[in-house]
Design an enzyme around this catalytic site. Sequence first.
Site, PDB file in Angstrom:
ATOM      1  N   HIS A  17       4.398  -6.757   7.378  1.00 36.94           N
ATOM      2  CA  HIS A  17       3.787  -7.520   6.279  1.00 36.94           C
ATOM      3  C   HIS A  17       4.732  -8.581   5.728  1.00 36.94           C
ATOM      4  O   HIS A  17       5.946  -8.437   5.825  1.00 36.94           O
ATOM      5  CB  HIS A  17       3.448  -6.597   5.084  1.00 36.94           C
ATOM      6  CG  HIS A  17       2.692  -5.374   5.435  1.00 36.94           C
ATOM      7  ND1 HIS A  17       3.070  -4.124   5.023  1.00 36.94           N
ATOM      8  CD2 HIS A  17       1.570  -5.213   6.183  1.00 36.94           C
ATOM      9  CE1 HIS A  17       2.210  -3.228   5.489  1.00 36.94           C
ATOM     10  NE2 HIS A  17       1.290  -3.857   6.208  1.00 36.94           N
ATOM     11  N   HIS A  32       5.808  -9.528   2.078  1.00 30.16           N
ATOM     12  CA  HIS A  32       5.742  -9.008   0.720  1.00 30.16           C
ATOM     13  C   HIS A  32       6.032 -10.126  -0.278  1.00 30.16           C
ATOM     14  O   HIS A  32       6.594 -11.162   0.068  1.00 30.16           O
ATOM     15  CB  HIS A  32       6.709  -7.844   0.549  1.00 30.16           C
ATOM     16  CG  HIS A  32       6.205  -6.554   1.159  1.00 30.16           C
ATOM     17  ND1 HIS A  32       6.139  -5.371   0.465  1.00 30.16           N
ATOM     18  CD2 HIS A  32       5.738  -6.279   2.401  1.00 30.16           C
ATOM     19  CE1 HIS A  32       5.651  -4.416   1.268  1.00 30.16           C
ATOM     20  NE2 HIS A  32       5.408  -4.946   2.448  1.00 30.16           N
ATOM     21  N   HIS A  72       2.374  -6.301  -1.056  1.00 30.02           N
ATOM     22  CA  HIS A  72       1.991  -7.287  -0.043  1.00 30.02           C
ATOM     23  C   HIS A  72       1.668  -8.623  -0.716  1.00 30.02           C
ATOM     24  O   HIS A  72       1.048  -8.652  -1.781  1.00 30.02           O
ATOM     25  CB  HIS A  72       0.755  -6.811   0.736  1.00 30.02           C
ATOM     26  CG  HIS A  72       0.965  -5.512   1.454  1.00 30.02           C
ATOM     27  ND1 HIS A  72      -0.040  -4.887   2.162  1.00 30.02           N
ATOM     28  CD2 HIS A  72       2.070  -4.740   1.588  1.00 30.02           C
ATOM     29  CE1 HIS A  72       0.451  -3.776   2.689  1.00 30.02           C
ATOM     30  NE2 HIS A  72       1.726  -3.660   2.347  1.00 30.02           N
ATOM     31  N   HIS A 121      -6.454  -4.740   0.763  1.00 31.02           N
ATOM     32  CA  HIS A 121      -5.671  -4.675   1.997  1.00 31.02           C
ATOM     33  C   HIS A 121      -6.586  -4.640   3.226  1.00 31.02           C
ATOM     34  O   HIS A 121      -7.678  -4.081   3.189  1.00 31.02           O
ATOM     35  CB  HIS A 121      -4.790  -3.424   1.963  1.00 31.02           C
ATOM     36  CG  HIS A 121      -3.965  -3.261   3.191  1.00 31.02           C
ATOM     37  ND1 HIS A 121      -2.885  -4.060   3.470  1.00 31.02           N
ATOM     38  CD2 HIS A 121      -4.089  -2.410   4.239  1.00 31.02           C
ATOM     39  CE1 HIS A 121      -2.358  -3.688   4.632  1.00 31.02           C
ATOM     40  NE2 HIS A 121      -3.071  -2.685   5.118  1.00 31.02           N
ATOM     41  N   HIS A 175      -5.039  -9.012   2.463  1.00 25.82           N
ATOM     42  CA  HIS A 175      -3.960  -9.749   1.811  1.00 25.82           C
ATOM     43  C   HIS A 175      -3.472 -10.841   2.758  1.00 25.82           C
ATOM     44  O   HIS A 175      -3.403 -10.615   3.972  1.00 25.82           O
ATOM     45  CB  HIS A 175      -2.780  -8.820   1.494  1.00 25.82           C
ATOM     46  CG  HIS A 175      -3.124  -7.644   0.634  1.00 25.82           C
ATOM     47  ND1 HIS A 175      -2.623  -6.377   0.860  1.00 25.82           N
ATOM     48  CD2 HIS A 175      -3.925  -7.557  -0.458  1.00 25.82           C
ATOM     49  CE1 HIS A 175      -3.081  -5.558  -0.077  1.00 25.82           C
ATOM     50  NE2 HIS A 175      -3.889  -6.244  -0.885  1.00 25.82           N
ATOM     51  N   ASP A 220      -0.878  -9.601   5.170  1.00 26.55           N
ATOM     52  CA  ASP A 220      -1.189  -8.506   6.102  1.00 26.55           C
ATOM     53  C   ASP A 220      -1.102  -9.012   7.537  1.00 26.55           C
ATOM     54  O   ASP A 220      -2.043  -9.620   8.058  1.00 26.55           O
ATOM     55  CB  ASP A 220      -2.597  -7.958   5.838  1.00 26.55           C
ATOM     56  CG  ASP A 220      -2.689  -7.225   4.515  1.00 26.55           C
ATOM     57  OD1 ASP A 220      -1.638  -6.843   3.962  1.00 26.55           O
ATOM     58  OD2 ASP A 220      -3.834  -7.031   4.038  1.00 26.55           O
ATOM     59  N   HIS A 269       7.648  -1.525   8.579  1.00 31.27           N
ATOM     60  CA  HIS A 269       7.490  -0.183   8.015  1.00 31.27           C
ATOM     61  C   HIS A 269       7.817   0.917   9.019  1.00 31.27           C
ATOM     62  O   HIS A 269       7.887   0.676  10.233  1.00 31.27           O
ATOM     63  CB  HIS A 269       6.049  -0.015   7.523  1.00 31.27           C
ATOM     64  CG  HIS A 269       5.796  -0.738   6.231  1.00 31.27           C
ATOM     65  ND1 HIS A 269       5.991  -0.166   4.999  1.00 31.27           N
ATOM     66  CD2 HIS A 269       5.403  -2.020   5.997  1.00 31.27           C
ATOM     67  CE1 HIS A 269       5.712  -1.051   4.053  1.00 31.27           C
ATOM     68  NE2 HIS A 269       5.344  -2.189   4.631  1.00 31.27           N
ATOM     69  N   ARG A 283       9.941   1.459   4.078  1.00 32.72           N
ATOM     70  CA  ARG A 283      10.279   0.080   4.452  1.00 32.72           C
ATOM     71  C   ARG A 283      11.617   0.122   5.197  1.00 32.72           C
ATOM     72  O   ARG A 283      12.649   0.396   4.592  1.00 32.72           O
ATOM     73  CB  ARG A 283      10.362  -0.778   3.195  1.00 32.72           C
ATOM     74  CG  ARG A 283       9.029  -0.712   2.415  1.00 32.72           C
ATOM     75  CD  ARG A 283       9.082  -1.443   1.090  1.00 32.72           C
ATOM     76  NE  ARG A 283       7.768  -1.364   0.421  1.00 32.72           N
ATOM     77  CZ  ARG A 283       7.416  -2.058  -0.644  1.00 32.72           C
ATOM     78  NH1 ARG A 283       8.286  -2.882  -1.214  1.00 32.72           N
ATOM     79  NH2 ARG A 283       6.213  -1.935  -1.168  1.00 32.72           N
TER      80      ARG A 283
HETATM   81 CU    CU Z   1       4.645  -3.876   3.860  1.00 34.79          CU
HETATM   82 ZN    ZN Z   2      -1.850  -5.573   2.496  1.00 35.15          ZN
END
Ligand code: CU
Ligand code: ZN
Length: 173
Positions: A71, A73, A89, A97, A106, A109, A148, A165
Amino acid sequence: MKKSVLTVACGALLVAGCAGTQEQMEVSAVALLQPRSGSSVTGTVKFTQIGDVIRITGEITGHTKGPKGFHIHEKGDCSDDKGMSTGGHFNPHKHKHGGPYDPVKHAGDLGNLVFNDQGVSKINFTVGDISVSRDTPNGIIGRAVIVHAGVDDFTTDPTGNAGGRVACGVIQG
Ligand code: CU
Ligand code: ZN
């Protein structure tokens, strides 16, 4: 913001010639990912704007095999040792999401990266909804890339249930 050789070449042409060939304009930004949460995950991710599309390329190493959430962030702050200082995100449109090609998601994403037996993921795909800029609502420069520990299910809001993370890098233009 780094502008590519192609952009320079375009600038050397007549202005009228450049206006008709938008695909020659390439602006890019890079994130250097460092381990977080006690992992050994590192790598480089490059974002290149090609018209309205962003091509994402690079390589991440040191992970376990399988699909892992990936992602952008919101905050470009990797100072926390578990990556929590990057916030949630990147979500300029206040959506729920989703997966990278879902109509509702998002902007940050980016789906899952697939890691091989050696724990390596070679990245090369395109997405919309973001731009390689600082000054637009969907601009990604100055935000953070997170890898992740687990798979993004594209459903659980707002995290994708992707676990901890394990790598973090600020997107630098
Ligand atoms: Cu993330
Ligand atoms: Zn997301």
